[in-house]
Design a protein around this motif. Structure first.
Motif, short mmCIF file in Angstrom:
data_model
loop_
_atom_site.label_atom_id
_atom_site.label_comp_id
_atom_site.label_asym_id
_atom_site.label_seq_id
_atom_site.Cartn_x
_atom_site.Cartn_y
_atom_site.Cartn_z
N ASP A 135 -51.62 -15.96 -36.89
CA ASP A 135 -52.82 -16.75 -37.19
C ASP A 135 -54.04 -15.83 -37.13
OD1 ASP A 135 -54.30 -19.00 -37.85
OD2 ASP A 135 -54.59 -19.58 -35.77
N GLU A 136 -54.01 -14.79 -37.98
CA GLU A 136 -55.04 -13.76 -37.94
C GLU A 136 -56.42 -14.32 -38.26
OE1 GLU A 136 -53.82 -10.67 -40.52
OE2 GLU A 136 -52.07 -10.08 -39.30
N ARG A 137 -56.48 -15.24 -39.19
CA ARG A 137 -57.79 -15.80 -39.59
C ARG A 137 -58.21 -16.97 -38.71
NH1 ARG A 137 -57.68 -15.81 -46.26
NH2 ARG A 137 -57.26 -13.57 -46.50
N ASN A 150 -57.39 -19.97 -38.66
CA ASN A 150 -57.56 -21.27 -39.31
C ASN A 150 -56.85 -22.37 -38.52
OD1 ASN A 150 -59.01 -20.15 -41.43
ND2 ASN A 150 -57.16 -19.68 -42.58
#
Length: 239
Positions: A112-114, A116
């Motif tokens: 979940d790098e971003r 969101n």
């Protein structure tokens, strides 16, 4: 075929749509029960539903779909990954709903790098925590505990119903194909008349008075105007 045979034939064909709609009808029944509970109410249900909807969207975003990414061909084509019967859909829905929380947790931890998904879950939990805390402050400890339990039930059922609704909609698009337009018309009529109770009875849209047919009743406060003349609906006003 005799009468008993016709009854058995009808029940065998009616049980499938009833079972498919049962989860959504159960959710609606629990929701309506909470709305009419004095210690809870419609406003609180609406706030908790927003929390559950955000969680349900995150669950749907991390749930793998048959056939991979959705395209027009994979969704609607005969013999495609979505072309299966009701029994197979029931197995798919149970498997996807049961494994969705683990998949979501894995995505939050590993991929979940971003942020969101983390943002969506965080906002949902924040809404739920604030609503539950305010319930304790306003209702006291005893009612607050009961209302907090109802908060969790409504939030979980909303999240599950959101994921189930996504899977059901995609499957029905394949099964119904060009009959989707007819189903959309039936859904619009159900929204207007609320025959089986899937939607609210409140009307969210009203035509302007200038667009109403000549002679149509128009409610203005405590009076109804019909064809240019006013008729009282209760006590007469002093004007």
């Amino acid at each position: 075929m005799d009468i008993v045979g016709w009854i058995a034939f009808g029940l065998s064909h009616a049980i499938v749509p009833i079972l498919i709609a049962a989860p959504l009808l159960l959710y609606r029944w629990v929701r309506d029960t909470a709305v009419h509970w004095k210690a809870y109410g419609a406003k609180r249900v609406g706030v908790v539903e927003v929390s559950g909807l955000l969680i349900g969207i995150c669950l749907a975003a991390t749930t793998p779909l048959p056939g991979g990414p959705l395209t027009f061909d994979t969704l609607l084509m005969a013999g495609g990954p979505w072309d299966f019967d009701a029994a197979a859909f029931a197995e798919l829905a149970i498997e996807r709903v049961g494994s969705a929380p683990d998949r979501l947790a894995g995505r939050l931890i590993e991929d979940d790098e971003r942020l969101n998904l983390s943002l969506g879950i965080g906002v949902a939990l924040l809404i739920l925590a604030v609503r539950t805390t305010l319930g304790f402050v306003r209702s006291g400890r005893r009612r607050g505990c009961l209302a907090a339990a109802m908060d969790l039930v409504i939030a979980v059922m909303t999240a599950v119903s959101t994921l189930y609704g996504v899977l059901l909609t995609l499957w029905l698009l394949n099964r119904l194909n060009f009959w989707v337009l007819g189903m959309a018309i039936l859904a619009a009529q159900e929204y207007r008349y609320n025959v089986i109770g899937l939607f609210h009875r409140h009307r969210h849209f009203r035509l302007p008075r200038a667009m109403l047919p000549l002679g149509a009743p128009v409610t203005t406060g405590r009076r109804i105007t019909v064809g240019g003349s006013a008729h009282g609906t209760g006590r007469r006003s002093g004007v």
